[in-house]
Design a protein around this motif. Structure first.
Motif, PDB file in Angstrom:
ATOM      1  N   LEU A  13      -1.137 -92.393  47.401  1.00 42.61           N
ATOM      2  CA  LEU A  13       0.355 -92.527  47.994  1.00 42.61           C
ATOM      3  C   LEU A  13       1.172 -91.987  47.642  1.00 42.61           C
ATOM      4  O   LEU A  13       2.194 -90.866  47.963  1.00 42.61           O
ATOM      5  CB  LEU A  13       0.604 -93.863  47.359  1.00 42.61           C
ATOM      6  CG  LEU A  13       2.439 -94.169  48.748  1.00 42.61           C
ATOM      7  CD1 LEU A  13       1.746 -94.061  50.241  1.00 42.61           C
ATOM      8  CD2 LEU A  13       2.710 -96.006  48.491  1.00 42.61           C
ATOM      9  N   LYS A  15       0.227 -88.432  48.810  1.00 43.84           N
ATOM     10  CA  LYS A  15       1.108 -88.745  49.869  1.00 43.84           C
ATOM     11  C   LYS A  15      -0.979 -88.382  50.849  1.00 43.84           C
ATOM     12  O   LYS A  15      -0.789 -87.958  52.192  1.00 43.84           O
ATOM     13  CB  LYS A  15       1.650 -87.456  50.712  1.00 43.84           C
ATOM     14  CG  LYS A  15       3.209 -87.703  50.083  1.00 43.84           C
ATOM     15  CD  LYS A  15       3.800 -86.748  50.494  1.00 43.84           C
ATOM     16  CE  LYS A  15       5.816 -86.295  50.683  1.00 43.84           C
ATOM     17  NZ  LYS A  15       6.579 -85.657  50.726  1.00 43.84           N
ATOM     18  N   GLU A  16      -1.884 -88.707  49.918  1.00 41.57           N
ATOM     19  CA  GLU A  16      -2.998 -88.933  50.780  1.00 41.57           C
ATOM     20  C   GLU A  16      -3.285 -90.362  51.432  1.00 41.57           C
ATOM     21  O   GLU A  16      -3.923 -90.945  51.299  1.00 41.57           O
ATOM     22  CB  GLU A  16      -4.308 -88.373  49.831  1.00 41.57           C
ATOM     23  CG  GLU A  16      -4.040 -87.478  49.203  1.00 41.57           C
ATOM     24  CD  GLU A  16      -5.028 -86.773  48.363  1.00 41.57           C
ATOM     25  OE1 GLU A  16      -6.452 -87.214  48.339  1.00 41.57           O
ATOM     26  OE2 GLU A  16      -4.485 -86.406  47.342  1.00 41.57           O
ATOM     27  N   TYR A  17      -2.429 -90.888  53.030  1.00 43.89           N
ATOM     28  CA  TYR A  17      -2.712 -92.091  53.213  1.00 43.89           C
ATOM     29  C   TYR A  17      -3.641 -92.577  53.923  1.00 43.89           C
ATOM     30  O   TYR A  17      -4.642 -93.568  53.269  1.00 43.89           O
ATOM     31  CB  TYR A  17      -1.224 -91.828  54.820  1.00 43.89           C
ATOM     32  CG  TYR A  17      -0.354 -91.260  54.104  1.00 43.89           C
ATOM     33  CD1 TYR A  17       0.175 -91.761  53.094  1.00 43.89           C
ATOM     34  CD2 TYR A  17       0.024 -90.029  54.646  1.00 43.89           C
ATOM     35  CE1 TYR A  17       2.249 -91.723  52.811  1.00 43.89           C
ATOM     36  CE2 TYR A  17       1.294 -89.842  54.685  1.00 43.89           C
ATOM     37  CZ  TYR A  17       1.769 -90.401  53.822  1.00 43.89           C
ATOM     38  OH  TYR A  17       3.253 -89.660  53.497  1.00 43.89           O
ATOM     39  N   THR A  42      -5.188 -93.981  50.328  1.00 51.07           N
ATOM     40  CA  THR A  42      -4.388 -95.403  49.809  1.00 51.07           C
ATOM     41  C   THR A  42      -4.994 -96.163  50.765  1.00 51.07           C
ATOM     42  O   THR A  42      -5.440 -97.186  50.275  1.00 51.07           O
ATOM     43  CB  THR A  42      -3.154 -94.702  50.765  1.00 51.07           C
ATOM     44  OG1 THR A  42      -2.549 -93.614  50.121  1.00 51.07           O
ATOM     45  CG2 THR A  42      -2.404 -96.316  50.266  1.00 51.07           C
ATOM     46  N   CYS A  88       5.472 -99.735  51.194  1.00 50.17           N
ATOM     47  CA  CYS A  88       6.076 -98.996  52.216  1.00 50.17           C
ATOM     48  C   CYS A  88       8.058 -98.960  52.310  1.00 50.17           C
ATOM     49  O   CYS A  88       7.971 -97.742  52.013  1.00 50.17           O
ATOM     50  CB  CYS A  88       5.999 -99.955  53.845  1.00 50.17           C
ATOM     51  SG  CYS A  88       4.031 -99.860  54.728  1.00 50.17           S
TER      52      CYS A  88
END
Length: 358
Positions: free
Chosen positions: A128, A131-133, A136, A158
């Motif tokens: 996360l 930013k590798e969702y 994640t 979040c």
């Protein structure tokens, strides 16, 4: 050379932690319950698919003694926790020591399934922060295979990504202190219908201990850490990793102030209580002067020692001591299981390290 020596100490500590957890007998409040459930296939049905699958594999291979469950789960937790610290922390060895002396390791001896999920929760946060969702979500799904409570944490994750002004951290803490004038436990109980049925019984009177001195004292150390981090950092220049764990630390503080001793909240807060384990090495690395590093080390060390003595030796909250071992479990079959898992783990270490380098 010094880094190699530190890594060796980390490996030694990991092996010791594995042995202490794998061969324990009647250690922890939930030990007897796990033994009885593993021996009862019908009772096992309420567990998550990952745990049921593990027990099924052990039984099909002839490892029917419940001790093998603790051997495998201990190896599982220790290894993947080390992997998570290796990719996420500025010092995986320091994080491992903090994992022990800030209480997470011993909590894991009670709530085995939840702490099988914790290292994958950390790996999810690692991806996360990059930013590798998709990855994640993948690791959060793995978490849910061992403890479904992770789904209650997703909204908090979040929120943890949101940028927060420095003054808002103090506003949140002050607001939490003001709200303690209300009966927050009663309010939580009134909202219990919104919770999954399996967690509603934690709001019964037997699990609601109300306010405790230890519960309130536990928030002081995180508040000091938060203040130190804010004092030496410009939040506008902080990375997403730092922001996420700083916000998780704030969640831990606020929940600790509002619901000290409440078992349901404790189960949720355990995911957030891991934040100092990652933040402390970050703060230590940021301190430039040797004397400041020394003072900080002494401060953290004194707190860890006092917390360990008060929580586990004086009050023995988790029924950890006296520690007893099952020496008979050290058999050839046990070594065979360990060997298989180590082979799989070595492949995963190679994959993760290669992935990080590239």
């Amino acid at each position: 050379m010094l880094k190699d020596q530190i890594n060796i100490w980390g490996i030694v500590l990991a092996v010791v932690l594995f042995i202490l957890a794998a061969f324990r007998v009647n250690v922890g409040y939930d030990y007897a319950e796990y033994v009885s459930i593993i021996q009862d296939p019908e009772a096992l049905q309420r567990f998550e698919v990952g745990v049921k699958g593990l027990v099924h594999v052990l039984n099909s291979w002839g490892f029917t003694d419940p001790q093998y469950f603790f051997v495998v789960t201990s190896l599982f937790v220790i290894f993947f926790t080390c992997i998570a610290f290796r990719v996420l922390s500025d010092s995986w060895v320091m994080s491992l020591f903090l994992f022990v002396f800030l209480g997470a390791y011993f909590n894991g001896l009670n709530v085995v399934r939840q702490y099988m999920a914790v290292p994958f929760f950390l790996l999810a946060l690692y991806y996360l922060s990059n930013k590798e969702y998709i990855r994640t979500i993948f690791f959060l799904l793995i978490c849910s295979m061992f403890h479904i409570s992770i789904l209650m944490i997703v909204p908090w994750i979040c929120l943890a990504m949101l940028p927060v002004k420095k003054y808002m951290y103090f506003v949140c803490i002050l607001l939490s202190l003001l709200l303690t004038s209300f009966d927050m436990t009663s309010i939580l109980q009134s909202l219990s219908v919104l919770l999954p049925e399996r967690y509603q019984f934690y709001l019964q009177s037997t699990f609601v201990s109300g306010r405790s001195l230890l519960g309130l004292v536990k928030v002081v150390f995180p508040i000091i850490l938060l203040v130190m981090f804010l004092a030496i950092n410009d939040l506008n220049k902080c990375g997403l990793r730092e922001r996420i764990f700083l916000n998780l630390l704030l969640f831990s503080i606020c929940l600790g102030i509002l619901f000290p001793g409440n078992m349901l909240v404790l189960r949720i807060a355990w995911y957030f209580d891991i934040a100092p384990v990652i933040l402390i090495p970050i703060i230590y690395k940021q301190l430039k002067e040797t004397k400041n590093k020394t003072y900080f080390t002494l401060f953290v060390g004194e707190y860890c020692l006092c917390y360990f003595i008060l929580y586990y030796l004086v009050r023995n909250n988790s029924a950890i001591f006296p520690y007893t071992f099952n020496v008979e479990a050290l058999q050839l079959k046990t070594l065979f299981v360990i060997g298989i898992f180590l082979f799989i783990f070595e492949l995963m270490v190679f994959f993760l390290c290669y992935q990080r380098e590239n």
